[in-house]
Motif scaffolding. Sequence first.
Motif, PDB file in Angstrom:
ATOM      1  N   HIS A  75     -32.076  31.870 -19.073  1.00  0.00           N
ATOM      2  CA  HIS A  75     -32.115  30.480 -19.504  1.00  0.00           C
ATOM      3  C   HIS A  75     -31.736  30.391 -20.969  1.00  0.00           C
ATOM      4  CE1 HIS A  75     -33.246  26.315 -19.217  1.00  0.00           C
ATOM      5  NE2 HIS A  75     -33.932  26.425 -20.340  1.00  0.00           N
ATOM      6  N   ARG A  76     -30.924  29.414 -21.311  1.00  0.00           N
ATOM      7  CA  ARG A  76     -30.571  29.253 -22.720  1.00  0.00           C
ATOM      8  C   ARG A  76     -30.673  27.785 -23.077  1.00  0.00           C
ATOM      9  NH1 ARG A  76     -26.414  32.190 -26.575  1.00  0.00           N
ATOM     10  NH2 ARG A  76     -27.019  30.963 -28.391  1.00  0.00           N
ATOM     11  N   ASP A  77     -31.388  27.515 -24.152  1.00  0.00           N
ATOM     12  CA  ASP A  77     -31.541  26.141 -24.598  1.00  0.00           C
ATOM     13  C   ASP A  77     -31.385  26.149 -26.103  1.00  0.00           C
ATOM     14  OD1 ASP A  77     -32.150  23.516 -24.954  1.00  0.00           O
ATOM     15  OD2 ASP A  77     -34.299  23.745 -24.625  1.00  0.00           O
ATOM     16  N   GLY A  78     -30.184  25.932 -26.575  1.00  0.00           N
ATOM     17  CA  GLY A  78     -29.895  26.002 -27.999  1.00  0.00           C
ATOM     18  C   GLY A  78     -30.144  27.411 -28.506  1.00  0.00           C
ATOM     19  N   ALA A  79     -31.059  27.521 -29.479  1.00  0.00           N
ATOM     20  CA  ALA A  79     -31.325  28.829 -30.061  1.00  0.00           C
ATOM     21  C   ALA A  79     -32.384  29.599 -29.271  1.00  0.00           C
ATOM     22  CB  ALA A  79     -31.778  28.662 -31.507  1.00  0.00           C
ATOM     23  N   ARG A  80     -32.913  28.928 -28.219  1.00  0.00           N
ATOM     24  CA  ARG A  80     -34.015  29.533 -27.483  1.00  0.00           C
ATOM     25  C   ARG A  80     -33.482  30.197 -26.215  1.00  0.00           C
ATOM     26  NH1 ARG A  80     -38.125  28.286 -23.884  1.00  0.00           N
ATOM     27  NH2 ARG A  80     -40.238  28.748 -24.651  1.00  0.00           N
ATOM     28  N   LEU A  81     -33.697  31.499 -26.115  1.00  0.00           N
ATOM     29  CA  LEU A  81     -33.197  32.253 -24.968  1.00  0.00           C
ATOM     30  C   LEU A  81     -34.334  32.870 -24.172  1.00  0.00           C
ATOM     31  CD1 LEU A  81     -30.402  32.355 -26.593  1.00  0.00           C
ATOM     32  CD2 LEU A  81     -30.138  34.574 -25.475  1.00  0.00           C
ATOM     33  N   THR A  82     -34.229  32.813 -22.863  1.00  0.00           N
ATOM     34  CA  THR A  82     -35.204  33.518 -22.043  1.00  0.00           C
ATOM     35  C   THR A  82     -34.481  34.668 -21.351  1.00  0.00           C
ATOM     36  OG1 THR A  82     -36.282  31.405 -21.647  1.00  0.00           O
ATOM     37  CG2 THR A  82     -36.976  33.256 -20.280  1.00  0.00           C
ATOM     38  N   LEU A  83     -34.962  35.894 -21.627  1.00  0.00           N
ATOM     39  CA  LEU A  83     -34.372  37.077 -21.001  1.00  0.00           C
ATOM     40  C   LEU A  83     -35.338  37.627 -19.973  1.00  0.00           C
ATOM     41  CD1 LEU A  83     -33.233  38.983 -24.226  1.00  0.00           C
ATOM     42  CD2 LEU A  83     -31.885  37.417 -22.848  1.00  0.00           C
ATOM     43  N   SER A  84     -34.747  38.184 -18.938  1.00  0.00           N
ATOM     44  CA  SER A  84     -35.583  38.812 -17.932  1.00  0.00           C
ATOM     45  C   SER A  84     -35.293  40.315 -17.943  1.00  0.00           C
ATOM     46  CB  SER A  84     -35.233  38.197 -16.575  1.00  0.00           C
ATOM     47  OG  SER A  84     -35.588  39.078 -15.556  1.00  0.00           O
ATOM     48  N   PHE A  85     -36.390  41.116 -17.911  1.00  0.00           N
ATOM     49  CA  PHE A  85     -36.144  42.561 -17.881  1.00  0.00           C
ATOM     50  C   PHE A  85     -37.146  43.264 -16.981  1.00  0.00           C
ATOM     51  CE2 PHE A  85     -39.633  44.128 -20.546  1.00  0.00           C
ATOM     52  CZ  PHE A  85     -40.061  42.963 -21.169  1.00  0.00           C
ATOM     53  N   ASP A  86     -36.786  44.451 -16.590  1.00  0.00           N
ATOM     54  CA  ASP A  86     -37.642  45.233 -15.709  1.00  0.00           C
ATOM     55  C   ASP A  86     -38.358  46.288 -16.539  1.00  0.00           C
ATOM     56  OD1 ASP A  86     -38.798  46.848 -13.873  1.00  0.00           O
ATOM     57  OD2 ASP A  86     -37.018  47.097 -12.613  1.00  0.00           O
ATOM     58  N   PRO A  87     -39.678  46.222 -16.679  1.00  0.00           N
ATOM     59  CA  PRO A  87     -40.382  47.158 -17.553  1.00  0.00           C
ATOM     60  C   PRO A  87     -40.284  48.614 -17.088  1.00  0.00           C
ATOM     61  CG  PRO A  87     -41.919  45.705 -16.417  1.00  0.00           C
ATOM     62  CD  PRO A  87     -40.564  45.208 -16.108  1.00  0.00           C
ATOM     63  N   ASP A  88     -39.874  48.828 -15.834  1.00  0.00           N
ATOM     64  CA  ASP A  88     -39.691  50.207 -15.374  1.00  0.00           C
ATOM     65  C   ASP A  88     -38.417  50.828 -15.953  1.00  0.00           C
ATOM     66  OD1 ASP A  88     -41.957  50.025 -13.969  1.00  0.00           O
ATOM     67  OD2 ASP A  88     -40.997  49.601 -12.025  1.00  0.00           O
ATOM     68  N   GLN A  89     -37.456  49.958 -16.254  1.00  0.00           N
ATOM     69  CA  GLN A  89     -36.200  50.464 -16.806  1.00  0.00           C
ATOM     70  C   GLN A  89     -36.227  50.558 -18.321  1.00  0.00           C
ATOM     71  OE1 GLN A  89     -32.775  48.365 -15.402  1.00  0.00           O
ATOM     72  NE2 GLN A  89     -33.324  48.697 -13.249  1.00  0.00           N
ATOM     73  N   ILE A  90     -36.826  49.533 -18.913  1.00  0.00           N
ATOM     74  CA  ILE A  90     -36.875  49.534 -20.372  1.00  0.00           C
ATOM     75  C   ILE A  90     -38.204  48.900 -20.796  1.00  0.00           C
ATOM     76  CG2 ILE A  90     -35.628  47.319 -20.490  1.00  0.00           C
ATOM     77  CD1 ILE A  90     -34.375  48.399 -23.143  1.00  0.00           C
ATOM     78  N   SER A  91     -38.888  49.562 -21.717  1.00  0.00           N
ATOM     79  CA  SER A  91     -40.175  49.005 -22.147  1.00  0.00           C
ATOM     80  C   SER A  91     -39.916  47.823 -23.061  1.00  0.00           C
ATOM     81  CB  SER A  91     -41.000  50.052 -22.881  1.00  0.00           C
ATOM     82  OG  SER A  91     -40.480  50.242 -24.175  1.00  0.00           O
ATOM     83  N   ALA A  92     -40.913  46.962 -23.181  1.00  0.00           N
ATOM     84  CA  ALA A  92     -40.767  45.774 -24.013  1.00  0.00           C
ATOM     85  C   ALA A  92     -40.459  46.173 -25.450  1.00  0.00           C
ATOM     86  CB  ALA A  92     -42.041  44.931 -23.951  1.00  0.00           C
ATOM     87  N   ALA A  93     -41.130  47.234 -25.921  1.00  0.00           N
ATOM     88  CA  ALA A  93     -40.949  47.666 -27.306  1.00  0.00           C
ATOM     89  C   ALA A  93     -39.505  48.099 -27.555  1.00  0.00           C
ATOM     90  CB  ALA A  93     -41.901  48.809 -27.619  1.00  0.00           C
ATOM     91  N   GLU A  94     -38.970  48.863 -26.610  1.00  0.00           N
ATOM     92  CA  GLU A  94     -37.581  49.328 -26.738  1.00  0.00           C
ATOM     93  C   GLU A  94     -36.611  48.165 -26.786  1.00  0.00           C
ATOM     94  OE1 GLU A  94     -35.926  52.957 -24.375  1.00  0.00           O
ATOM     95  OE2 GLU A  94     -37.893  52.432 -23.500  1.00  0.00           O
ATOM     96  N   LEU A  95     -36.838  47.231 -25.857  1.00  0.00           N
ATOM     97  CA  LEU A  95     -35.937  46.097 -25.751  1.00  0.00           C
ATOM     98  C   LEU A  95     -35.960  45.275 -27.037  1.00  0.00           C
ATOM     99  CD1 LEU A  95     -34.013  44.426 -23.918  1.00  0.00           C
ATOM    100  CD2 LEU A  95     -36.002  43.097 -23.236  1.00  0.00           C
ATOM    101  N   ILE A  96     -37.189  45.033 -27.530  1.00  0.00           N
ATOM    102  CA  ILE A  96     -37.321  44.240 -28.750  1.00  0.00           C
ATOM    103  C   ILE A  96     -36.645  44.957 -29.920  1.00  0.00           C
ATOM    104  CG2 ILE A  96     -38.994  43.357 -30.437  1.00  0.00           C
ATOM    105  CD1 ILE A  96     -40.865  42.859 -27.998  1.00  0.00           C
ATOM    106  N   GLY A  97     -36.847  46.277 -29.989  1.00  0.00           N
ATOM    107  CA  GLY A  97     -36.221  47.054 -31.049  1.00  0.00           C
ATOM    108  C   GLY A  97     -34.706  46.939 -30.995  1.00  0.00           C
ATOM    109  N   ASP A  98     -34.222  47.069 -29.762  1.00  0.00           N
ATOM    110  CA  ASP A  98     -32.796  47.002 -29.523  1.00  0.00           C
ATOM    111  C   ASP A  98     -32.215  45.680 -30.016  1.00  0.00           C
ATOM    112  OD1 ASP A  98     -30.566  48.209 -28.648  1.00  0.00           O
ATOM    113  OD2 ASP A  98     -30.787  47.659 -26.523  1.00  0.00           O
ATOM    114  N   ILE A  99     -32.908  44.586 -29.621  1.00  0.00           N
ATOM    115  CA  ILE A  99     -32.382  43.267 -29.961  1.00  0.00           C
ATOM    116  C   ILE A  99     -32.490  42.988 -31.454  1.00  0.00           C
ATOM    117  CG2 ILE A  99     -32.763  40.781 -29.641  1.00  0.00           C
ATOM    118  CD1 ILE A  99     -33.465  41.406 -26.739  1.00  0.00           C
ATOM    119  N   THR A 100     -33.671  43.271 -32.019  1.00  0.00           N
ATOM    120  CA  THR A 100     -33.859  42.918 -33.434  1.00  0.00           C
ATOM    121  C   THR A 100     -32.948  43.725 -34.340  1.00  0.00           C
ATOM    122  OG1 THR A 100     -35.777  44.376 -33.415  1.00  0.00           O
ATOM    123  CG2 THR A 100     -36.211  42.009 -33.351  1.00  0.00           C
TER     124      THR A 100
END
Lengths: 327, 263
Positions: A274-299
């Motif tokens: 979902h994308r609404d202007g600057a606000r994005l909703t991403l969906s991920f599978d915690p078995d594939q990538i942990s939340a911490a990894e994903l956040i690190g990756d994005i930031t």
Amino acid sequence: MPVIAVENLSKTYWVSERAPGTWGALKSLVHRRHRAVEALGGISFTIQPGELVGYIGPNGAGKSTTVKVLSGILVPSGGAVTVLGRTPWQERAAHVAHIGVVFGQRTQLWWDLPVIESFDLLREIYRVPREDYRKTLDELVETMALSELLDTPVRLLSLGQRMRCDLAAALLHRPELLFLDEPTIGLDAIAKLTVRNLVKRLNRDQGLTVILTTHDMDDIESLCSRVILINRGKILLDGTLERMRQLVTTERRLVIILADESTWIDGVQARVIHRDGARLTLSFDPDQISAAELIGDITSHYPIRDLYVEAAPIEEIVAQIYQDTHT
Amino acid sequence: MRPYLAIVSAGVRVMLQYRAAAAAGFATQLFWGWIRVAIFGAFYASSSATQPMSLEDTISYLWLTQALLLLLPFRLDSDLVAMIRDGTVAYELTRPADLYWYWFSRTLASRTAPMLLRAGPLLLVSGLFFGLAAPDSLSALAAFLVSVGAALLLSSAFTMLMSISLLWTIAGDGISRLISMIAQFLSGSYVPLPLFPQWAQPALALLPFAGLTDTPFRLYLGHLPLSSFPTAIAHQLLWTAVLVLVGRLALARGLRRMVVQGG
């Protein structure tokens, strides 16, 4: 000993059918065709003292049927039920003296009389000794903030006020078990919160066992540690909310607010749902990538103003389960 | 017993709220009473045959009919009807009370209170200005009062049967209208029962309807001698018992259907 033990409970309704039109109507006078509708197809569960259980399912799943059997209103077609040591439909009078029932869509108060008179009447019907009644009533008036409502005729109460009074009415005889059938239906946000807090307090402070049926998933999320989910007369799941989530998906969501609206995110192990202007909703599978990894990756790649992780809303989970079982 | 008495008293309190309806009813019944008295007066004047009841007694009878009209099993307890229709009846089944007597108590209250509200002023006004005679004797008055009490029970038992029929028909207006028409006619509310033809009298005396209004009125007038008071009351109570029994059976059947059928 469990408060409720249900074993292999089944209920079949016989629905009479007739062909459409005048001829059909005439024919049905002589000969009626009946069709069996299985509302409950052998369900089993037990509930321990002090539990607050959410009993959910889509319309026509068999929720009301179960509640009606448990509260002694309906005789089942098969199976064994023990509630507080009794079989509800065999010892109806003794059984109902120990339970409280609230149907959200209806009121048990006398429409034209002040609330307190309905309460007094219920005291007589349940044969509650005067002193016990006085004590319970004082407590309920205190916890539910009823003092200003007691002398008001029921027809003048708002729906939220009425629901509080109905809840109190169901507790005057100090039941050990409370059935709540859609207690927040039609209430505004504040009234809903009030009712939820009351139910939570009753359960926590007085150890009242509560069975709650509702379509409001916020009710479930804020109140119930355990959920029984039924559909088409079968139990699909009996467990925690967490387990219910896992049944559908392990998917998590990461909501990020970008510093710059024009940034496009890709190359990460997540899907933009979902994308609404600057606000994005991403969906991920915690078995594939942990939340911490994903956040690190994005930031490390994109300028981010804010972000948070959330689970899929329970509403969607339930809708998903309902849908799956319908096909 | 206590819970049921409490229900009766709550029901009476509900009914006492409808004072405007009582006032309107008072005016209507006064008007109709006046017309009916005029009509019967004309009948008596145009006939030379001896009538089974004197004109004075007939006029009193007519006024009693007007004053105690609501004794008859007219309309149903609207709360009860709504309850059966919208399913709130489920709540009623979660009460540790006998459903028949529970509802009977409500019905009795809704029969009694509106009747009392109208009867007082109507009896007073028609007694002072329109020819309602005083009771035949003090003991006739006592017999009348007891018999009105029995009539209330009988009428409630009738009303209960009508209410219970809703478990099958849902839209029960048809049945209740039919029964109340029959009850009005056969209880002497249109034409006093003593004025019915001779051949009809044994049947009328046997049927339950006389017990609704005719019996108390004739006790009041002394048209039924005090010696027949025990038989008259027994007739009322016996029919009440029969109707209660039938009502209980019907309710049990209806509920069984409902608890089996659900919804």
